[in-house]
Design an enzyme around this catalytic site. Structure first.
Site, PDB file in Angstrom:
ATOM      1  N   ASP A  25       0.835  -1.221   0.000  1.00 22.20           N
ATOM      2  CA  ASP A  25       0.000   0.000   0.000  1.00 22.20           C
ATOM      3  C   ASP A  25       0.863   1.262   0.000  1.00 22.20           C
ATOM      4  O   ASP A  25       0.461   2.289  -0.526  1.00 22.20           O
ATOM      5  CB  ASP A  25      -1.004   0.009   1.164  1.00 22.20           C
ATOM      6  N   SER A  56      -9.730   3.185  28.865  1.00 26.94           N
ATOM      7  CA  SER A  56      -9.884   1.988  28.038  1.00 26.94           C
ATOM      8  C   SER A  56      -9.932   0.762  28.947  1.00 26.94           C
ATOM      9  O   SER A  56      -9.108   0.634  29.855  1.00 26.94           O
ATOM     10  CB  SER A  56      -8.700   1.864  27.084  1.00 26.94           C
ATOM     11  N   GLY A 110      -1.720  -5.605  18.440  1.00 28.08           N
ATOM     12  CA  GLY A 110      -0.439  -6.108  17.904  1.00 28.08           C
ATOM     13  C   GLY A 110      -0.526  -7.462  17.236  1.00 28.08           C
ATOM     14  O   GLY A 110       0.467  -8.173  17.155  1.00 28.08           O
ATOM     15  N   GLY A 112      -1.877  -7.790  14.056  1.00 27.42           N
ATOM     16  CA  GLY A 112      -1.910  -7.612  12.590  1.00 27.42           C
ATOM     17  C   GLY A 112      -3.288  -7.323  12.024  1.00 27.42           C
ATOM     18  O   GLY A 112      -3.485  -7.397  10.812  1.00 27.42           O
ATOM     19  N   SER A 114      -4.959  -4.452  12.903  1.00 29.35           N
ATOM     20  CA  SER A 114      -5.059  -2.994  12.969  1.00 29.35           C
ATOM     21  C   SER A 114      -5.971  -2.430  14.050  1.00 29.35           C
ATOM     22  O   SER A 114      -6.891  -1.647  13.777  1.00 29.35           O
ATOM     23  CB  SER A 114      -5.465  -2.444  11.604  1.00 29.35           C
ATOM     24  N   SER A 115      -5.649  -2.796  15.274  1.00 29.91           N
ATOM     25  CA  SER A 115      -6.354  -2.164  16.400  1.00 29.91           C
ATOM     26  C   SER A 115      -6.065  -0.664  16.411  1.00 29.91           C
ATOM     27  O   SER A 115      -6.898   0.133  16.833  1.00 29.91           O
ATOM     28  CB  SER A 115      -5.911  -2.795  17.720  1.00 29.91           C
ATOM     29  N   SER A 116      -4.892  -0.253  15.905  1.00 31.94           N
ATOM     30  CA  SER A 116      -4.539   1.176  15.973  1.00 31.94           C
ATOM     31  C   SER A 116      -5.413   2.002  15.045  1.00 31.94           C
ATOM     32  O   SER A 116      -5.876   3.086  15.430  1.00 31.94           O
ATOM     33  CB  SER A 116      -3.056   1.386  15.693  1.00 31.94           C
ATOM     34  N   GLU A 148      -0.550   8.116  12.889  1.00 32.44           N
ATOM     35  CA  GLU A 148       0.305   6.914  12.908  1.00 32.44           C
ATOM     36  C   GLU A 148       1.739   7.284  12.500  1.00 32.44           C
ATOM     37  O   GLU A 148       2.715   6.870  13.141  1.00 32.44           O
ATOM     38  CB  GLU A 148      -0.302   5.888  11.949  1.00 32.44           C
ATOM     39  N   ASP A 160      -5.211   0.341   6.209  1.00 32.51           N
ATOM     40  CA  ASP A 160      -6.009   0.142   7.426  1.00 32.51           C
ATOM     41  C   ASP A 160      -7.140   1.165   7.544  1.00 32.51           C
ATOM     42  O   ASP A 160      -8.279   0.825   7.857  1.00 32.51           O
ATOM     43  CB  ASP A 160      -5.113   0.265   8.671  1.00 32.51           C
TER      44      ASP A 160
END
Ligand code: GLA
Length: 375
Positions: A25, A56, A110, A112, A114-116, A148, A160
């Site tokens: 990408d 959280s 973490g 893979g 894409s929690s971020s 990011e 993502d």
């Protein structure tokens, strides 16, 4: 007491898988992601105070900041939040006053998926509504991606954020990351489903090696442009063009170039296979993608290779590969539903015997993009 619920919203922000098109990408390649039914839920309220607060359920230290303090934190997830507010502030200065956001997350961090991006796109979308910012989806995508880049230091592409904000239920999103044109490819999995296997390993190199791959491929592309000056982006180069200048590259950079072109071609093949519902072909492409990610792009690791190898050996899985940035995390598996239990038992047992690590399995379905509703 102030009425916190007076102006409040709930955001549901999904994780994603990527069927094929990994690590291209950021070189204009095409990708095939989809949102999945694992979400971060964020409840967000205005607050009459000079503080931004985010809690959280999966993190011990709350985020508490005085308004307009954008200094970096030593806690990574706090930096995502600072990054989002900072980036919004660049577009709509000083509109974000006090708020509280409460996060509940089903997305493991973490691995893979894409929690971020689920967090950054989710928070940006919630703030957008709460403060009536009228940001477009594209602005939210950029805000999240910039957060990011600048606040987590990962020079990621658009995969993502597009998946979180533009997915459609039962469709893969076919996104060209050069011109950002997108289309949808319906999926009919019939008796099959996608199964994620979390290896429970994350190697510490992941961020630095990610940025290294971005640099290595940029260097390779600069060299290509010396010979083929009209080439707009790396993934638009043909295999024969790369082969014609093989001796110009170092061995390592040549492998990165081959990978990028092969992986981009596989995305097109996967789209054609999905259109005629040829899941066996999709599975074959997944295995090929993994092989190249491991051998040419060198972003896999022993544990993940073991899982993919065993999936292939089992004869129960159509396709399996690492997903996301790599160096640990998950494998994505395309499996017939009736084989699922047997396969999970088989692979968990063997994985534990070899690495003394517990394997986690999640069957996931292809879901819709992020939603925001008034509470
Ligand atoms: C991470 C990045 C994405 C993409 C993938 C690999 O998820 O955030 O932009 O590069 O890795 O395909």
């Amino acid at each position: 007491m102030q009425n916190l619920a007076n102006n409040s919203y709930q955001v549901i922000s999904p994780a994603r898988i990527n069927l094929i098109g990994e690590h291209i990408d950021y070189n204009g390649g095409s990708v095939l992601p989809a949102a999945i039914d694992l979400n971060i839920k964020i409840k967000i309220y205005k607050r009459n105070s000079n503080l931004w607060k985010v809690t959280s359920d999966s993190q011990s230290k709350d985020f508490i900041r005085k308004l307009n303090d954008f200094s970096l934190s030593s806690i990574l997830w706090h930096n995502y939040i600072i990054g989002v507010i900072f980036e919004i502030n660049q577009i709509k200065p000083k509109i974000i006053s006090g708020f509280i956001a409460r996060i509940k997350s089903e997305i493991p961090i973490g691995i893979g998926i894409s929690s971020s991006a689920a967090l950054t796109c989710g928070l940006a979308s919630g703030l957008n509504k709460l403060f009536n910012l009228r940001l477009t989806k594209f602005q939210i995508i950029n805000i999240s991606r910039n957060a990011e880049h600048k606040f987590a230091g990962v020079k990621c592409g658009f995969l993502d954020q597009y998946a979180v904000l533009k997915s459609k239920k039962n469709n893969f999103l076919h996104l060209n990351c050069f011109n950002l044109k997108l289309s949808y490819v319906p999926v009919n999995l019939k008796d099959y489903e996608f199964l994620l296997l979390n290896s429970n390993v994350k190697h510490s190199l992941s961020e630095s090696e990610y940025n290294n791959r971005v640099l290595e491929t940029q260097n390779g592309f600069n060299l290509i442009r010396k010979f083929y000056p009209q080439t707009p982006y790396l993934c638009s180069v043909s295999l024969s063009e790369i082969e014609s200048i093989e001796s110009e590259f170092s061995k390592k950079i040549y492998k990165r170039m081959l990978f990028s072109v092969n992986e981009n071609n596989r995305v097109n093949e996967a789209v054609s296979a999905l259109k005629v519902n040829d899941l066996a072909k999709v599975g074959k492409l997944m295995y090929e993608s993994h092989k190249d990610l491991n051998e040419l792009f060198e972003v896999s690791c022993d544990e993940i290779n073991y899982l993919v190898g065993l999936s292939k050996k089992s004869g129960l899985v159509l396709g399996s590969r690492m997903i996301g940035g790599g160096f640990g995390g998950c494998t994505l598996n395309l499996i017939k539903k009736v084989h699922k239990e047997k396969f999970i038992k088989f692979i968990s047992k063997n994985y534990y015997q070899k690495y003394h690590l517990k394997l986690e399995a999640f069957a996931v379905s292809i879901s819709k993009s992020l939603t925001v509703r008034k509470l």
